[in-house]
Every structure is written in C-alpha cells, then in structure tokens.
Design an enzyme around this catalytic site. Sequence first.
Site, PDB file in Angstrom:
ATOM      1  N   GLY A  88       0.802  -1.214   0.000  1.00 41.90           N
ATOM      2  CA  GLY A  88       0.000   0.000   0.000  1.00 41.90           C
ATOM      3  C   GLY A  88       0.839   1.270   0.000  1.00 41.90           C
ATOM      4  N   ASN A  91      -7.866   4.235   8.690  1.00 42.69           N
ATOM      5  CA  ASN A  91      -7.293   3.069   9.359  1.00 42.69           C
ATOM      6  C   ASN A  91      -7.374   3.131  10.878  1.00 42.69           C
ATOM      7  OD1 ASN A  91      -5.386   5.161   8.376  1.00 42.69           O
ATOM      8  ND2 ASN A  91      -3.940   4.136   9.722  1.00 42.69           N
ATOM      9  N   GLN A 117      -7.700   0.105   3.610  1.00 40.62           N
ATOM     10  CA  GLN A 117      -8.553  -0.457   4.675  1.00 40.62           C
ATOM     11  C   GLN A 117      -9.908  -0.932   4.147  1.00 40.62           C
ATOM     12  OE1 GLN A 117      -8.003  -1.089   7.938  1.00 40.62           O
ATOM     13  NE2 GLN A 117      -5.891  -0.377   7.811  1.00 40.62           N
ATOM     14  N   SER A 158      -3.666  -3.146  -0.542  1.00 45.76           N
ATOM     15  CA  SER A 158      -2.562  -3.933  -0.005  1.00 45.76           C
ATOM     16  C   SER A 158      -3.063  -5.321   0.382  1.00 45.76           C
ATOM     17  CB  SER A 158      -2.005  -3.211   1.224  1.00 45.76           C
ATOM     18  OG  SER A 158      -0.998  -3.988   1.817  1.00 45.76           O
ATOM     19  N   HIS A 182      -1.989  -7.612   2.591  1.00 49.32           N
ATOM     20  CA  HIS A 182      -2.009  -8.118   3.973  1.00 49.32           C
ATOM     21  C   HIS A 182      -3.113  -7.518   4.827  1.00 49.32           C
ATOM     22  CE1 HIS A 182       0.001  -4.884   6.464  1.00 49.32           C
ATOM     23  NE2 HIS A 182       0.326  -4.449   5.265  1.00 49.32           N
ATOM     24  N   THR A 234      11.318  -8.239 -10.819  1.00 50.10           N
ATOM     25  CA  THR A 234      10.739  -9.571 -10.990  1.00 50.10           C
ATOM     26  C   THR A 234       9.514  -9.713 -10.101  1.00 50.10           C
ATOM     27  OG1 THR A 234      12.928 -10.445 -11.482  1.00 50.10           O
ATOM     28  CG2 THR A 234      11.251 -12.044 -10.796  1.00 50.10           C
ATOM     29  N   CYS A 260       1.938   2.349  12.815  1.00 52.47           N
ATOM     30  CA  CYS A 260       3.028   3.224  12.370  1.00 52.47           C
ATOM     31  C   CYS A 260       3.325   4.308  13.397  1.00 52.47           C
ATOM     32  CB  CYS A 260       2.662   3.879  11.057  1.00 52.47           C
ATOM     33  SG  CYS A 260       1.791   2.769   9.967  1.00 52.47           S
TER      34      CYS A 260
HETATM   35  C1  LIG Z   1      -1.669  -0.278   6.054  1.00 47.37           C
HETATM   36  C2  LIG Z   1      -2.026   0.944   5.309  1.00 47.37           C
HETATM   37  C3  LIG Z   1      -1.180   1.472   4.323  1.00 47.37           C
HETATM   38  C4  LIG Z   1       0.175   0.871   4.033  1.00 47.37           C
HETATM   39  O1  LIG Z   1       0.100  -0.394   3.428  1.00 47.37           O
HETATM   40  P1  LIG Z   1       1.374  -1.355   3.458  1.00 47.37           P
HETATM   41  O2  LIG Z   1       1.003  -2.472   2.541  1.00 47.37           O
HETATM   42  O3  LIG Z   1       1.543  -1.807   4.856  1.00 47.37           O
HETATM   43  O4  LIG Z   1       2.527  -0.558   2.943  1.00 47.37           O
HETATM   44  C5  LIG Z   1      -1.592   2.577   3.636  1.00 47.37           C
HETATM   45  N1  LIG Z   1      -2.781   3.158   3.881  1.00 47.37           N
HETATM   46  C6  LIG Z   1      -3.627   2.683   4.808  1.00 47.37           C
HETATM   47  C7  LIG Z   1      -4.954   3.343   5.006  1.00 47.37           C
HETATM   48  C8  LIG Z   1      -3.279   1.558   5.552  1.00 47.37           C
HETATM   49  O5  LIG Z   1      -4.119   1.111   6.485  1.00 47.37           O
END
Ligand SMILES: *Cc1c(COP(=O)(O)O)cnc(C)c1O
Length: 390
Positions: free
Chosen positions: A69, A149, A177, A197, A199, A235, A323
């Site tokens: 993300g 988030n 999110q 993202s 995860h 890659t 973060c």
């Molecule tokens: C987690 C998050 C990100 C960052 O994503 P990553 O894959 O961890 O770099 C960016 N924006 C929001 C709103 C998030 O919750």
Amino acid sequence: MIYLDNAATTRVRPEVYDAMKPYFCENFGNPSSVYQFAGESLQAVDRAREQIAALLGAEAREIYFTAGGSESDNWALKAVAETCAKKGKHIITSKIEHHAILHTCEWLEKQGCEVTYLDVDENGLVSPEAVEAAIRPDTILISIMTANNEIGTVEPISEIGAIAHRHGILFHTDAVQAVGHIPLDVRAMNIDLLSASGHKFHGPKGVGILYCRRGVKLTPLIHGGAQERNRRAGTHNVPGIVGMGKAAELAGEHLEEWGQCQASLRDHLIERVLAEIPYVRLNGDPQKRLPGNANFCFRYVEGESLLIMLDQRGICGSSGSACTSGSLDPSHVLLAIGLPHEIAHGSLRLTLSEDTTREEIDYVVDELKKIIERLRSMSPLYEDFLRKNA
Ligand SMILES: *Cc1c(COP(=O)(O)O)cnc(C)c1O
C-alpha cells in the site's frame, strides 16, 4: 490469544496459503522468461490480476502490482505530480490520511507542489463541499482515503470523485482499509487511481496494487525491466501476487456475509463498552464506519499502559496505527477530529475479523472494565476529577 488488531495486519487465510505454496519450490519460474515452465508463473500472475480487477470492477490491464500500500500511495501521488506538472502543482488531501500519503505530500511540497490538507468533522468525515471549495485552476489531484485506518470512518468518495471529474481533476483514493471489507466499484465511484494492499485482507505482506484507469498516464516509480507494461520494474513476487489474488477472490465471495457478522459483533462491543465503562468516547462515525472497527478514548487512562495490560491477558489491540506506536505524539487523526491531547492519549483501537467470536468480545469487555478501573485508581488526575464532581 485474542487478535483484535486486524487493521494493522491480518492472518493469511489457509486457502490463500495453499494457493501460494506451489509457487515457491515447484513453479518457481520467472514470469518474464520465455520457456513453457515459466508460463505457469505468468498465467498465475495474470489470474491474480483478474481476481483483483473483478473485486474492484476494473479491467485486468488497469491493475499494476506493487510491493504494498505504501508504494502504491507514493506512486500515485508522485506520478500525477510529474505527468500533470504543466497543468499545475496543487494537490488536495485530508488531515487524516495515512502517513504514506501525508509524508509523500510533504516530500512533494519540498519539490514545489502546494498541498491543501482538508479538515474533517468530529466524526472524521471529509466534506465534499470543502473539497470543491478548495479546488483551484492549478489543482491536479484530489486524494482522499476510502476508509480511515484508525477510526474506521468511511468517506463519501463517490461524491468526491464526481466533483473531481466535474472539474477535470484526477481522483486517487487510498483504499487499503476498504478493499476486501466493503463493496467498491472504481467506475461507479469515479475513481481514477486506487491503492490496495494484500495483507490488510488476509493476503500476504509485501504485495499490493495500484489501479490506474485506462487513459490515465502513469510514469514509473521503480525503473528497470519491462514488467507491468513498462511501468513497474522488478521480478514479480509470484507467490505474493497469487496470494493477494486468492484473497481478493475469497473476499468477493464472502464480502456481505463477513461484513455483516463483523458489524454485529462490532456493535455489540461498542454498546457494551459505552454502557458499562464511564467517561468513554466512541471515535469515528457511528454509522459510516468499517464493519470491523471500534475506536474509543477512555479519559484518565494512558493508551500505552492499557495496551500492555491487555497484552498481559492475551489481547492484541492498538492505540491507533501501528506506524505511530513507539512515538509519544498522539495520533494525528484523533487531533484532527478535535480531541485535546490528554484525551487522544487514552485511545484504544480494536479491529475484528470474520473469525472473531462473541465469546472473545465478551471476554475483552470484561477484562477491559477491570483494567480501566485499575488504571484510573492509580491516576491522581482521576481522583481530582472525582473529588470535584462529588
Ligand atoms: C496499512 C495501510 C497502508 C500501508 O500499506 P502497506 O502495505 O503496509 O505498505 C496505507 N494506507 C492505509 C490506510 C493503511 O491502512
């Protein structure tokens, strides 16, 4: 262990893990190689691209794989600043964006861009009227997150996208999110660029996408090979991409069911906390919020102590975003919704998944009551407050 920090990251679902496994030791070919053995890897990447496109209402060729993300957010903003430099230098965003947006905007300001950081209301909502009022002749981009988030507020992005388009301005949304949690449709919602993202919705870490609407010019952030239509070198992370694709497919199939079960547990959690613990505030919009998000401020409680005591009872929560923890500054999001520092410090975010049970929620509330009482009993400020109100 009770895991209530799904906004920080989620568990890879077993189906996702199973889908990824063959791409480590068996089908390990480089999708860019020409022989047949590598063709399987290329097909897997293309399948994942289709699975993700389907979840977003996009076309497969509008999906570009990234390393997450944060990269997608950086890419969207930096690319638009570059490609639209002739038209202007002004960007509109909000004060409650993720740092991947805010810190990129600050960097762009150093490069000569001008950024308007919009205020939000006490529930964290960005007003579409305020967006429109901030537009200038040299505005090139509006970037407003789909859902926050920390406090879970879901923004009126369809309306904001429509305003952007009426004025001929590109619209980007950080949907990290939201993707896999609430229904999204890039066309219906007037979105030109979207970050997601893996995860955050039961895919693996280190893989994400940038959706870029066909016709919108996208310059590379990472230079090198010809991967991703010459736009993103490197890659392919084949197992990661396959995992994110599978997670998108599962999310598409279960979106409503998972959303409803989380929302009803979230409401149960919120109701019990507000009814059973005094001097507490719910942060974020009561209605327009992510199905799995609850965020509270407890007065006369220090957020970090609260997290440690929850941890001692096997409960994983967060004081805001992963973060910002480790820093002593209160969350920029809680300050933006108007909370004074001393209240913002007592925040707790609990974020659910479709695996969360009612028993877990009840256990957490029972423990939370005891912990808050304990922490307050040790606080001189709380004693003062009680004396004054006696
Ligand atoms: C987690 C998050 C990100 C960052 O994503 P990553 O894959 O961890 O770099 C960016 N924006 C929001 C709103 C998030 O919750």
